[in-house]
Design an enzyme around this catalytic site. Structure first.
Site, PDB file in Angstrom:
ATOM      1  N   ASP A  30      22.701  37.705 -24.392  1.00  0.00           N
ATOM      2  CA  ASP A  30      22.311  36.437 -24.048  1.00  0.00           C
ATOM      3  C   ASP A  30      21.862  36.278 -25.752  1.00  0.00           C
ATOM      4  O   ASP A  30      20.889  36.781 -26.033  1.00  0.00           O
ATOM      5  CB  ASP A  30      21.771  35.735 -23.432  1.00  0.00           C
ATOM      6  CG  ASP A  30      21.837  34.273 -23.146  1.00  0.00           C
ATOM      7  OD1 ASP A  30      22.051  33.312 -24.768  1.00  0.00           O
ATOM      8  OD2 ASP A  30      21.737  33.856 -22.132  1.00  0.00           O
ATOM      9  N   SER A  80      24.809  28.848 -23.018  1.00  0.00           N
ATOM     10  CA  SER A  80      25.638  29.675 -22.667  1.00  0.00           C
ATOM     11  C   SER A  80      26.084  29.572 -21.184  1.00  0.00           C
ATOM     12  O   SER A  80      26.572  30.171 -20.629  1.00  0.00           O
ATOM     13  CB  SER A  80      24.130  29.960 -22.303  1.00  0.00           C
ATOM     14  OG  SER A  80      23.526  30.862 -23.493  1.00  0.00           O
ATOM     15  N   HIS A 143      19.653  30.564 -13.903  1.00  0.00           N
ATOM     16  CA  HIS A 143      19.693  30.705 -14.896  1.00  0.00           C
ATOM     17  C   HIS A 143      21.762  30.555 -15.727  1.00  0.00           C
ATOM     18  O   HIS A 143      22.184  30.793 -14.389  1.00  0.00           O
ATOM     19  CB  HIS A 143      18.527  31.163 -16.168  1.00  0.00           C
ATOM     20  CG  HIS A 143      18.497  30.204 -16.984  1.00  0.00           C
ATOM     21  ND1 HIS A 143      18.227  31.405 -18.873  1.00  0.00           N
ATOM     22  CD2 HIS A 143      17.920  29.759 -17.297  1.00  0.00           C
ATOM     23  CE1 HIS A 143      18.906  30.764 -19.056  1.00  0.00           C
ATOM     24  NE2 HIS A 143      17.988  29.211 -19.049  1.00  0.00           N
ATOM     25  N   THR A 145      23.550  31.887 -17.202  1.00  0.00           N
ATOM     26  CA  THR A 145      24.567  32.904 -17.411  1.00  0.00           C
ATOM     27  C   THR A 145      24.977  33.084 -15.960  1.00  0.00           C
ATOM     28  O   THR A 145      25.890  32.826 -15.387  1.00  0.00           O
ATOM     29  CB  THR A 145      23.682  34.351 -18.248  1.00  0.00           C
ATOM     30  OG1 THR A 145      23.926  33.498 -19.738  1.00  0.00           O
ATOM     31  CG2 THR A 145      25.000  35.418 -18.526  1.00  0.00           C
ATOM     32  N   GLU A 302      22.717  40.832 -17.384  1.00  0.00           N
ATOM     33  CA  GLU A 302      22.730  40.385 -18.453  1.00  0.00           C
ATOM     34  C   GLU A 302      20.770  40.626 -19.327  1.00  0.00           C
ATOM     35  O   GLU A 302      19.707  40.421 -18.632  1.00  0.00           O
ATOM     36  CB  GLU A 302      22.024  38.732 -18.392  1.00  0.00           C
ATOM     37  CG  GLU A 302      22.368  37.785 -19.595  1.00  0.00           C
ATOM     38  CD  GLU A 302      21.811  35.722 -18.702  1.00  0.00           C
ATOM     39  OE1 GLU A 302      21.926  35.295 -19.863  1.00  0.00           O
ATOM     40  OE2 GLU A 302      21.006  36.244 -17.883  1.00  0.00           O
ATOM     41  N   ASP A 307      17.903  35.715 -26.128  1.00  0.00           N
ATOM     42  CA  ASP A 307      18.244  34.659 -26.730  1.00  0.00           C
ATOM     43  C   ASP A 307      16.647  34.005 -26.650  1.00  0.00           C
ATOM     44  O   ASP A 307      16.792  33.000 -27.710  1.00  0.00           O
ATOM     45  CB  ASP A 307      19.201  33.639 -25.803  1.00  0.00           C
ATOM     46  CG  ASP A 307      19.133  32.746 -25.719  1.00  0.00           C
ATOM     47  OD1 ASP A 307      19.911  32.141 -27.291  1.00  0.00           O
ATOM     48  OD2 ASP A 307      18.876  31.629 -25.042  1.00  0.00           O
ATOM     49  N   HIS A 311      15.411  31.706 -30.158  1.00  0.00           N
ATOM     50  CA  HIS A 311      15.326  30.317 -30.017  1.00  0.00           C
ATOM     51  C   HIS A 311      13.309  29.549 -30.530  1.00  0.00           C
ATOM     52  O   HIS A 311      13.453  28.862 -31.017  1.00  0.00           O
ATOM     53  CB  HIS A 311      15.330  29.391 -28.616  1.00  0.00           C
ATOM     54  CG  HIS A 311      16.667  29.593 -28.355  1.00  0.00           C
ATOM     55  ND1 HIS A 311      17.642  28.985 -29.011  1.00  0.00           N
ATOM     56  CD2 HIS A 311      17.061  29.545 -27.059  1.00  0.00           C
ATOM     57  CE1 HIS A 311      18.119  27.927 -28.773  1.00  0.00           C
ATOM     58  NE2 HIS A 311      18.596  29.281 -27.530  1.00  0.00           N
ATOM     59  N   ASP A 348      27.372  36.052 -25.170  1.00  0.00           N
ATOM     60  CA  ASP A 348      27.958  34.993 -24.676  1.00  0.00           C
ATOM     61  C   ASP A 348      28.062  33.608 -25.904  1.00  0.00           C
ATOM     62  O   ASP A 348      28.794  32.433 -26.284  1.00  0.00           O
ATOM     63  CB  ASP A 348      26.479  34.059 -23.921  1.00  0.00           C
ATOM     64  CG  ASP A 348      25.840  33.851 -23.995  1.00  0.00           C
ATOM     65  OD1 ASP A 348      24.717  34.321 -24.912  1.00  0.00           O
ATOM     66  OD2 ASP A 348      24.576  33.625 -23.244  1.00  0.00           O
ATOM     67  N   HIS A 349      26.638  33.645 -27.074  1.00  0.00           N
ATOM     68  CA  HIS A 349      26.554  32.919 -28.563  1.00  0.00           C
ATOM     69  C   HIS A 349      26.459  34.215 -30.186  1.00  0.00           C
ATOM     70  O   HIS A 349      25.736  34.839 -29.172  1.00  0.00           O
ATOM     71  CB  HIS A 349      26.338  31.589 -28.046  1.00  0.00           C
ATOM     72  CG  HIS A 349      25.381  31.616 -27.479  1.00  0.00           C
ATOM     73  ND1 HIS A 349      23.958  31.934 -28.398  1.00  0.00           N
ATOM     74  CD2 HIS A 349      25.105  31.715 -26.245  1.00  0.00           C
ATOM     75  CE1 HIS A 349      22.957  32.058 -27.417  1.00  0.00           C
ATOM     76  NE2 HIS A 349      23.710  30.986 -25.867  1.00  0.00           N
TER      77      HIS A 349
END
Length: 508
Positions: A30, A80, A143, A145, A302, A307, A311, A348-349
């Site tokens: 992620d 996500s 969550h 994903t 995952e 991620d 953040h 995912d990004h």
């Protein structure tokens, strides 16, 4: 020259794997964009005493590589929920929506439209084909994903009833209920991650602000009761000791929840028997349980806290999570046969995270991009935005007298909670919109090539494993599987021998 010759030898010896995938494992890092992959690679090498740049991650060795375009239907830079829906269902979706196509309304439930807009995921496809299914994550199991594997909600935060606006609570089930009550969630044989709160086991305030149930239901107890009534062997575990003690040879269903919300960062978790398992621990146990099915399995793994580190501008934590993710991929590859297992590693990004400046070769990836005694020090790893702005920005008296923190003398830099520089304040650093890599090995991995929409990944999995929407297509082509394999391996002998002679000459 020697390295190039060796790589060429390996490429010449490699052949695409045809046929059908009995098993599929899809790894989602992620937020693991290309800058994160590169920084993780260097960090991994430097932690082992090397310069770092030459290090290879386990999935760097995969033979097939492509790029995925990550935008959501209504957002240039995605979240996500929409990206996971694309990866797992083959249909792009809206920002913050899970399991619906573009026609469903955002943040408002319309039952009639939802029924028409719901998309099915690769877990449902696999179950319909008789395969075992499951997922492990370092986030809450509800969550964004993992939710895209089994749930359909108009807002990703509807993880429990307490997260759904009151007018919509009678319109649809929350994510946690869909996991336990509906297909394909209720048929998942492995469920591991965090999330005591949304599942109703606890009602505790936590730093993740995880959803707290209002209906008083304990969905973990309901899951255990359901399995007992079915006569299925099952186990619920909540710490490392319990997980590693599971009899994987005989257990059919396993639920492991290890925290109120998300799991702790790998470098900060309790590593004792009563602590939280690593992603490697969970991946190992999941494969052992699922691989007993002669029809094969589909597993999603995952690394969700890569991620979260980004953040908060915690570059060190993000890279440590990336290294653990890489270790999980390496472990999985040691447990499966790539001739019958398609393994896909992707993100995912990306994140607004850069590797910048002109640091010397082997420079500490968490260090400074310049080494001049006269120049103002700046970091190799920085963010375009995020909460660290006010950590680095110092206001002496007025805005006009603002100065930047001198990072070269900052005693907090060695800590995991040190925030790398951001020139623009945001409460949470944002995602980024560039394409993300897709690494693949196994049957039909060569189809994951070039640049594609992110939703293409699910279509390749469907065809490779002969499940879901392309099941009929792969069934009609089974008779030509041998010819297909021969096509991909047939490099003219004369040309191959000539190339080998040339590379051997280079190695002298």
């Amino acid at each position: 020259m020697r390295q190039g010759a060796q790589d060429l030898h390996e490429a010449l010896d490699r052949s695409a794997v045809g046929g059908r995938a009995r098993n599929v494992i899809i790894f989602v890092g992620d937020g693991m964009g290309l800058s994160t992959v590169t920084a993780t690679r260097i960090y991994k090498g430097q932690q082992r005493g090397h310069m770092g740049e030459e290090t290879r991650l386990s999935f760097d060795k995969f033979p097939s590589l492509g790029l995925a375009k990550t935008y959501n239907i209504n957002k240039q830079v995605p979240d996500s929920a929409g990206t996971a829906t694309a990866i797992f269902s083959g249909v792009k979706s809206k920002f913050y929506m899970v399991g619906f196509d573009v026609n469903a309304p955002y943040n408002k439930c319309d039952r009639a439209i939802n029924e028409k807009s719901a998309v099915t995921s690769l877990m449902k496809w696999a179950q319909d084909a008789g395969k075992s299914t499951g997922f492990v994550t370092t986030t809450r199991v509800t969550h964004a994903t993992p939710a895209a594997l089994y749930a359909h909600v108009n807002h990703r935060d509807w993880e429990c009833d307490g997260g759904i606006p009151a007018p919509d609570r009678d319109c649809l089930k929350d994510v946690a209920r869909q996991l336990v009550e509906d297909e394909p969630g209720r048929r998942l044989q492995v469920i591991m991650g965090g999330g005591w709160n949304p599942m109703g086991a606890t009602q505790l305030e936590d730093e993740d602000e995880s959803c707290i149930r209002l209906d008083g239901r304990n969905l973990i107890d309901e899951w255990k009761k359901m399995r007992a009534e079915e006569g299925a062997s099952h186990a619920y575990v909540y710490d490392t000791e319990g997980l590693m003690a599971v009899d994987t040879n005989h257990i059919q269903y396993l639920m492991g929840l290890f925290d109120v919300g998300h799991l702790r960062y790998n470098s900060l978790r309790d590593r004792g028997p009563q602590g939280q398992p690593s992603l490697v621990n969970m991946t190992s146990q999941a494969i052992k349980i699922l691989q007993k099915n002669e029809n094969g399995f589909v597993l999603m793994v995952e690394g969700g806290r890569i991620d979260h580190g980004h953040h908060e501008n915690f570059a060190r934590l993000a890279l440590q999570e990336g290294v653990e993710f890489d270790a999980a991929v390496e472990l999985a590859m040691s447990m499966v046969d790539p001739k019958e297992t398609l393994v896909v590693v992707t993100a995912d990004h990306s994140h607004a995270f850069t590797i910048n400046g002109y640091p010397r070769r082997g420079n500490d990836i968490l260090g400074f991009a310049n080494d001049s005694k006269t120049d103002y020090a700046y970091e190799t790893l920085t963010y375009a935005n995020g909460p660290s702005f006010y950590y680095h920005r110092r206001n002496d008296t007025t805005e006009a007298n603002s100065t930047w923190r001198d990072v070269s003398t900052d005693s907090t830099r060695d800590g995991v909670y040190y925030q790398h520089f951001s020139p623009m304040y945001m409460e949470d650093e944002t995602h980024a919109g560039e394409d993300v890599p897709i690494y693949a090995i196994g049957p039909q991995a060569h189809l994951l090539h070039g640049v594609h929409e992110q939703s293409y990944i699910a279509h390749v999995i469907s065809y490779s494993a002969c499940i879901g929407p392309h099941r009929s297509l792969c069934a009609t082509s089974k008779s030509s599987a041998a010819a297909e394999s021969e096509h991909w391996t047939a490099l003219p002998i004369l040309t191959a021998n000539l190339l080998l002679l040339m590379t051997k000459h280079l190695l002298r």
